[in-house]
Write an enzyme that holds these catalytic residues in place. Structure first.
Site, mmCIF file in Angstrom:
data_model
loop_
_atom_site.group_PDB
_atom_site.id
_atom_site.type_symbol
_atom_site.label_atom_id
_atom_site.label_comp_id
_atom_site.label_asym_id
_atom_site.label_seq_id
_atom_site.Cartn_x
_atom_site.Cartn_y
_atom_site.Cartn_z
ATOM 1 N N LYS A 89 26.732 22.247 60.691
ATOM 2 C CA LYS A 89 26.753 22.646 59.286
ATOM 3 C C LYS A 89 28.416 22.646 58.783
ATOM 4 C CE LYS A 89 24.887 24.916 55.233
ATOM 5 N NZ LYS A 89 23.936 26.106 54.787
ATOM 6 N N SER A 184 20.316 24.945 51.651
ATOM 7 C CA SER A 184 21.720 24.397 51.371
ATOM 8 C C SER A 184 21.958 23.438 52.752
ATOM 9 C CB SER A 184 22.848 25.236 51.156
ATOM 10 O OG SER A 184 23.060 26.249 52.225
ATOM 11 N N SER A 208 18.221 28.936 53.308
ATOM 12 C CA SER A 208 18.912 27.607 53.416
ATOM 13 C C SER A 208 18.729 26.809 54.722
ATOM 14 C CB SER A 208 20.520 28.025 53.414
ATOM 15 O OG SER A 208 21.074 27.989 52.249
#
Lengths: 540, 509
Positions: A89, A184, A208
């Site tokens: 990420k 996310s 997330s």
């Protein structure tokens, strides 16, 4: 087709799902790290429209693959992850590779160091394919609010979903109806789900990692707070952030956790005790287990489909002899508002460093230092980030601190104590939904603002972060629409192994189907120019 | 504007006198008590006859000043409080900056054990209660030399609390009366230093040097138990000596290792304390005393002229000798304190609470640190008085001048002369000479050995019966000195010739 190629095809067909099996193929020489890397790179190119990656580190990955190949040739493999493509990420610092947090503020920022978790993966020989998309600074639950645009859920293009949609008469414009990944860590979820890599790092502050895992049919693990180092993870809420792991099966998550877990001298909040590497046992008998079903999680907003799958899962445990009991987490309902205060306060503090001086975006205004700060931050952050900074600073004001921050901390303690009580009563693991429903179309999702969405979507996942507990989302089945639905297990603090052992048993029982992207590739030949490559990798 | 400037002429002197009186009052009132009892003590004495030497202007005696101090001492450590970068004075700009110091996103603080030990040592030396659990907080404000936008400090639960700093004051005629005073230590907290901003007004640029950013600081908070500049300066000097004896800080004010903020207010004795101002960044003992006395006088003038004291931050202009309001960051602002989430509570142990089998590298044992505390200045002075029959004020001078005590002890080692004689030579003759020549003790042309030899010669009366050549030399130097010095003291002249004598002695041997 040469023999080796056939082997390759064979291994992909049978084992593309799991890194653990590809690892075996690498060891046996059925496939080389470079071949595997190139394969994944080509899929990344083919699936570019998913917007899963912000940066593809092709050169780095190929070089790492070359090194890995040398090790395999000498028979000195570094372990299960040697030569395995992974993605990270874009809020984890990667030395020499741009790390943006999907924000204008950090566009062009190239960290001079690796996050501890990234370094640990690289030390094991993993191949870093690239940095994945997210909501700006991980603030969101859809992976729709980053400066690089929204991430598209690979399941939007799956055979399973498409066929269900065709059955329905109101088939509108297909392309405008793509689904969100959740967030996310949506980029990481899409990257793993679309076979561009075998595992990806997400981050999990309120759900997330688990939320997009559920929407993308993946295993999403949020380890215990303090088990995995946060050094190098650009923080959202320091006291809740945990590096998350997204994989296609529980065993893979366990392998990655085994590599990441343990004390880091650079993160004072990690546990001191050494963590031994582990292999998940195959649980055959669940009759000694006690599964807790928190009654407060049965909310009116929960979709009937998720609800029925949840009770089906509970019945499954019960039918195999486990004790399944209803438990109460009475303070759960305060979790959302409490999280809002604590999250925004820490955000206000953590974002203070982005002033355009040392790194990141700097505006052109140079009238005064203050004017430069203001303009830099206005240009650098999106509305969501600025909104959270504003409310966080409000809660931290001297006159408000006691009424908001201190109260929220007290409520947080109550929420954590709820779990302690339940686990002390003999419950081994809690079984809950991960999300309210399956993934929704983007057009549907953006009807509500980020704040409303985040509050709704984190409802089942947030409390585990408040309490620092390990939690894992495991895909259970497809909905009537042909979309994945995941359920969540929450375990005792630092009992991540036991949690994963139960998750593995569950995974084996439910036999969640593999995503079928073949349909997409046939349909969208314009997207997949090189069909041959696609068919090699993804043919069932 | 002219009025306060005119009054400036001799405020120091006026206050020095008033202050001596305040000292004795204070002593009689409540030497170690709380503010309220102290005030009561003051008010009861306020009716007593005041200064005898100089009649105060009408109404002036009605004012009492209250001074509290916040002292920042840079911890003497190899690396910074939360990062591995080195600590060095005057290194090239931005050469000692780790990723954490530059607040690169994702970096985390890691507490430096040495800094914690220094705080515990200092706390013990200042009679504090050491908190076995202390916490770290973030204090937010935007400033260019504060890269993270917040400073990590200990606002809620500092590492040491409730101590006392005993300092002594020479007062009375010839300043021969030693008065002990106590300032309560509210707390000692660990915190980060900021970087440095260098403003280039010509190019309207600010240059940032982060070498200092993140260096460990001990913030020592002294309760408002002082009442004038000289008291404050003396208290700071004593703290400086203690820190240096402990080795916890080099405490060199000129190098910014010791910085003082003073909180000052005036009020009528018996009435509530007045509105206070804060004078920031005082970096020499002399300016500290001057600034405080100026500020006290300014506040009195302001109030007497019907004005009002604003709760504001001021800085001291050493050239103009006055305090002026600061208009920037340090104005009234909300620091939005928040617990530092990346640092767990700091836990300390004592012999009782030490967990069995704990790794000594992982825990800090307060009792072990207490056992290893070096001798403190007050003890050293007491020893000097007892061992050598020295006057207390002489023991103060010996410690106050950097290197003088060591010099004295080295002379003592090599001479059979009477300690009183040595004291007199070192304090009067040598120190007087050095001051006149504007030299530090370390720069003295006379070594301890040479002075010891001279004293031995005098002791044996060897000088008076020495060879004519030697006498000639001494006389010759006498004549030279007469030309140099306005009012030559015979001993000083003699000292100047020590050089020559030392040479001769070497020749004789």
């Amino acid at each position: 087709m040469p023999l080796k190629r056939m082997h390759f095809q064979f291994c992909l067909q049978t084992s593309y799902k799991a890194a653990i099996k590809v690892s075996a193929a690498l060891k046996q020489g059925h496939i080389t790290p470079t071949e595997l890397c190139q394969k994944c790179l080509s899929i990344i190119k083919k699936t570019k429209f998913l917007n899963a990656y912000i940066t593809v580190s092709e050169e780095v990955a190929l070089k790492q693959a070359e090194e890995s190949e040398k090790r395999y040739k000498k028979g000195h493999s570094l372990g299960d992850l040697d030569g395995i493509p992974i993605a990270v990420k874009d809020n984890f610092s990667t030395s020499g590779i741009e790390t943006t947090c999907a924000s204008n503020m950090l566009r062009g920022y190239v960290p001079p160091y690796n996050a501890t978790v990234v370094q640990k993966l690289l030390d094991q020989g993993a191949l870093l394919m690239g940095k994945t998309n997210l909501d700006e600074f991980a603030m969101g639950s859809g992976s729709t609010d980053g400066v690089f645009g929204p991430v598209k859920n690979p399941w939007s293009y799956s055979k399973q979903y498409r066929e269900k949609r065709k059955q329905k008469s109101h088939c509108e414009n297909e392309d405008s109806n793509w689904l969100i990944t959740g967030g996310s860590s949506g980029g990481s979820a899409a990257a793993v789900s679309a076979f561009t890599c075998f595992a990806a790092l997400g981050s999990d502050t309120g759900g997330s990692t688990r939320n997009p895992a559920a929407h993308c049919g993946l295993v999403g693990l949020k380890p215990s707070y303090g088990l995995v180092s946060r050094h190098g993870l650009i923080p959202l809420v320091n006291s809740m952030d945990v590096p998350g792991i997204l994989t296609r099966c529980v065993d893979d998550a366990a392998i990655v956790l085994g590599v990441l877990a343990g004390h880091d001298p650079k993160d004072s909040t990690t546990i001191q005790d050494p963590v031994k590497p582990f292999v998940l046992p195959s649980l055959t008998d669940v009759s000694k287990l006690c599964i807790g079903i928190p009654k407060e999680y049965l909310t009116p907003e929960l979709s009937s489909e998720v609800r029925s799958l949840w009770s089906k899962a509970a019945n499954l445990f019960e039918s195999e002899g486990a004790k399944v009991i209803e438990v109460s987490l009475p303070h759960t309902s305060y979790s959302i508002v409490c999280y809002h205060v604590l999250c925004t306060s820490e955000v206000a503090s953590n974002m203070a460093r982005f002033d355009g001086l040392e790194y990141g975006h700097r505006c052109d205004i140079d009238v005064s230092t203050e004017a430069m700060y203001a303009a830099t931050r206005r240009e650098g952050f999106n509305d969501v980030v600025r909104g959270r900074i504003l409310s966080g600073n409000f809660f931290l004001l001297k006159e408000n601190y006691e009424n908001y921050f201190v109260k929220a901390q007290k409520v947080r303690r109550l929420i954590a104590n709820d779990f302690v009580t339940v686990f002390n009563s003999g419950v081994d693991v809690l079984l809950t939904p991960t999300t309210l429903s399956e993934a929704v179309p983007y057009t549907e999702f953006i009807k509500e603002d980020n704040r409303t969405r985040s509050a709704q979507d984190d409802i089942f996942t947030q409390a585990a972060n408040m309490a620092g507990l390990p939690a894992v989302s495991v895909p259970m089945a497809l909905s009537n629409q042909g979309l994945p639905i995941g359920l969540q297990f929450i375990g005792r603090a630092f009992c991540d192994q036991e949690l994963l052992t139960i998750a593995k048993w569950f995974e084996k029982q439910v036999q969640f189907p593999v995503i079928q992207l073949q349909e997409l590739m046939d349909d969208c030949s314009s997207v997949f120019e090189n069909e041959k490559l696609a068919s090699v990798s993804l043919k069932q | 504007m002219a009025a306060p400037m005119l009054r400036l002429c001799c405020p120091g002197r006026r206050w020095a006198l008033a202050c001596i009186d305040g000292c004795s009052r204070h002593r009689r009132g409540a030497p170690n008590g709380c503010t309220s009892s102290r005030r009561r003590g003051q008010s009861s004495v306020a009716q007593q006859p005041f200064i005898t030497a100089q009649k105060p202007r009408k109404g002036e005696h009605e004012w009492a000043a209250v001074v509290g101090l916040e002292i920042h001492a840079q911890i003497s450590s190899k690396s910074k409080l939360f990062s591995g970068s080195q600590v060095h004075f005057a290194a090239p700009p931005n050469s000692l900056v780790s990723f954490f110091d530059a607040s690169l996103p994702g970096t985390l603080p890691v507490l430096n054990r040495r800094c914690v030990e220094a705080a515990v040592m200092t706390g013990l030396a200042l009679n504090c209660r050491i908190n076995k659990k202390s916490l770290f907080d973030r204090k937010h404000y935007f400033y260019a030399d504060l890269p993270a936008g917040y400073q990590i400090t200990q606002q809620r639960l500092p590492i040491a609390v409730n101590g006392s700093l005993v300092y002594s004051f020479c007062a009375g005629k010839n300043r021969s009366q030693v008065i002990n005073k106590t300032a309560r230590v509210k707390q000692i907290q660990l915190e980060q230093d900021s970087g440095k901003s260098l403003h280039d007004d010509l190019r309207s640029q600010t240059l940032i040097d982060l070498n200092r950013a993140g260096v460990g600081l001990l913030e020592v908070v002294l309760e408002p138990d002082m009442s004038c500049g000289e008291e404050a300066a003396t208290a700071v000097r004593e703290l400086q000596l203690i820190l240096q004896a402990l080795g916890t800080s080099q405490a060199n004010m000129a190098e910014g290792q010791l910085r003082v903020d003073a909180n000052i207010s005036v009020h009528h004795p018996g009435e509530p304390l007045g509105v206070r101002t804060e004078v920031k960044n005082l970096n020499s003992a002399r300016f500290l005393a001057k600034a405080i006395d100026y500020e006290i006088q300014r506040q009195i003038n302001e109030l007497e002229n019907g004005g009002e004291i604003l709760n504001e931050t001021r800085s001291f202009d050493s050239k103009l000798g006055c305090t002026i309001p600061m208009r920037d960051k340090e104005g009234k602002q909300d620091y939005r304190f928040m617990p530092e989430p990346n640092l767990p509570p700091l836990l300390l142990y004592d012999t009782e609470s030490l967990p069995a089998g704990a790794d000594p590298q992982q825990v800090i044992d307060i009792d072990r640190i207490r056992e290893q505390l070096p001798e403190l200045p007050s003890v050293t002075r007491e020893k000097l008085v007892q061992q050598y029959g020295m006057l207390p004020e002489h023991s103060f001078t010996l410690l106050n001048e950097v290197g003088l005590l060591e010099f004295f002890q080295n002379v003592m080692k090599e001479t059979r002369a009477e300690p009183k004689k040595v004291t007199s030579w070192v304090l009067n003759t040598l120190l007087g000479f050095l001051k006149q020549q504007n030299l530090a003790v370390s720069e003295s042309p006379v070594t301890p050995s040479a002075l010891a030899e001279l004293l031995n010669l005098l002791d044996r009366k060897a000088i008076s019966s020495s060879a004519a050549k030697q006498t000639d030399c001494i006389l010759h130097s006498h004549q030279q000195c007469v030309k140099l010095l306005v009012s030559p003291h015979p001993r000083r002249l003699l000292l100047l010739s020590v050089f020559l004598i030392a040479d001769i002695l070497v020749g004789v041997k």
